[in-house]
Design a protein around this motif. Sequence first.
Motif, PDB file in Angstrom:
ATOM      1  N   ASP A 263      -5.093 -13.298  75.154  1.00 44.23           N
ATOM      2  CA  ASP A 263      -5.496 -12.335  75.991  1.00 44.23           C
ATOM      3  C   ASP A 263      -5.587 -11.681  77.202  1.00 44.23           C
ATOM      4  N   ARG A 264      -6.653 -12.879  78.062  1.00 44.77           N
ATOM      5  CA  ARG A 264      -6.504 -13.546  79.919  1.00 44.77           C
ATOM      6  C   ARG A 264      -5.953 -13.214  80.623  1.00 44.77           C
ATOM      7  N   ILE A 265      -4.756 -13.908  80.138  1.00 48.78           N
ATOM      8  CA  ILE A 265      -3.600 -14.554  80.984  1.00 48.78           C
ATOM      9  C   ILE A 265      -2.800 -13.327  81.529  1.00 48.78           C
ATOM     10  N   PRO A 266      -2.332 -12.180  80.540  1.00 50.13           N
ATOM     11  CA  PRO A 266      -1.346 -10.778  80.575  1.00 50.13           C
ATOM     12  C   PRO A 266      -2.044  -9.890  81.062  1.00 50.13           C
ATOM     13  N   ALA A 267      -3.870 -10.159  80.871  1.00 49.16           N
ATOM     14  CA  ALA A 267      -4.895  -9.306  81.635  1.00 49.16           C
ATOM     15  C   ALA A 267      -4.740  -9.251  83.019  1.00 49.16           C
ATOM     16  N   ILE A 268      -4.970 -10.547  83.213  1.00 45.88           N
ATOM     17  CA  ILE A 268      -4.690 -10.367  84.566  1.00 45.88           C
ATOM     18  C   ILE A 268      -3.438 -10.644  85.280  1.00 45.88           C
ATOM     19  N   ALA A 269      -2.464 -10.785  84.864  1.00 43.66           N
ATOM     20  CA  ALA A 269      -0.799  -9.626  85.267  1.00 43.66           C
ATOM     21  C   ALA A 269      -1.038  -8.445  85.495  1.00 43.66           C
ATOM     22  N   MET A 270      -1.150  -7.652  84.179  1.00 44.72           N
ATOM     23  CA  MET A 270      -1.759  -6.142  84.329  1.00 44.72           C
ATOM     24  C   MET A 270      -2.711  -5.778  85.886  1.00 44.72           C
ATOM     25  N   CYS A 271      -3.530  -6.795  85.914  1.00 46.14           N
ATOM     26  CA  CYS A 271      -4.360  -5.946  86.903  1.00 46.14           C
ATOM     27  C   CYS A 271      -3.425  -6.159  88.776  1.00 46.14           C
ATOM     28  N   VAL A 272      -2.559  -7.486  88.118  1.00 43.74           N
ATOM     29  CA  VAL A 272      -1.556  -7.747  90.300  1.00 43.74           C
ATOM     30  C   VAL A 272      -0.669  -6.586  89.922  1.00 43.74           C
ATOM     31  N   VAL A 273      -0.530  -5.574  88.664  1.00 48.09           N
ATOM     32  CA  VAL A 273       0.337  -4.836  88.629  1.00 48.09           C
ATOM     33  C   VAL A 273      -0.006  -3.967  89.549  1.00 48.09           C
ATOM     34  N   LEU A 274      -1.522  -3.449  89.510  1.00 44.04           N
ATOM     35  CA  LEU A 274      -2.111  -2.376  89.684  1.00 44.04           C
ATOM     36  C   LEU A 274      -2.437  -3.073  90.387  1.00 44.04           C
ATOM     37  N   ILE A 275      -2.936  -3.700  91.391  1.00 43.50           N
ATOM     38  CA  ILE A 275      -3.582  -3.884  92.073  1.00 43.50           C
ATOM     39  C   ILE A 275      -2.503  -3.357  93.656  1.00 43.50           C
TER      40      ILE A 275
END
Length: 215
Positions: free
Chosen positions: A7-19
């Motif tokens: 789950d960590r890689i998609p979570a990182i991708a979502m964080c990038v989109v949000l930031i």
Amino acid sequence: MPLKSTDRIPAIAMCVVLILHIVGFFGLQSTQVSQFEALTPLNLLIAFILMIPFSQSGKMKLVSFFLFSFTIGMLIEIIGVQTGSPFGTYSYTNILSIAVFGVPILIGINWFMLAFGIISLMNLIYSQGSYLLKVGLSALIMMSMDVLIEPFAIKHNLWVWASDIVPLQNYLAWFVISFGIFLIGYKLLAKEKNKVAAFTILVFAIFFGLNLLVN
């Protein structure tokens, strides 16, 4: 509860989109607005690239839907720019970069991104819904996204309408065209639950909604 490694890689991708969208939102309210407007194509491309690896539908189905939605989006937009139908009379500026017959290639990609994200979101929150009901609701969401996007695009000169008011036919056309795209989309991506794509749609909605409120 700590995230599983899967789950960590998609979570990182979502964080990038949000930031990216948080920075973009505040940047567009600053005195450096023109610089942030110029970054719009890059922002869209990054969001597009980040959502693709997390598809669960298989490469061929994903590529097929991309080519279908991209082609339909581009063709309809080219017809729209050249003839004023079905959306109304409008034209794109050069902010969104490389264009074909007056339509930026990113617009075709945007049609795919919105449709793909909405399908993923609907399958995550309404997986048991009937096929036609999901198609109809998705088309309604797609049209609603355009309602939020239009004021932002006009304010930041992404495209220009001939009249001061976006014609009603634009939104009706979005619903009808989206309905057709989703008819095929839910056949190709029946079990698609891309969390990054779904999250990106939610971020888009919040981003454009907040821009509408403050402007």
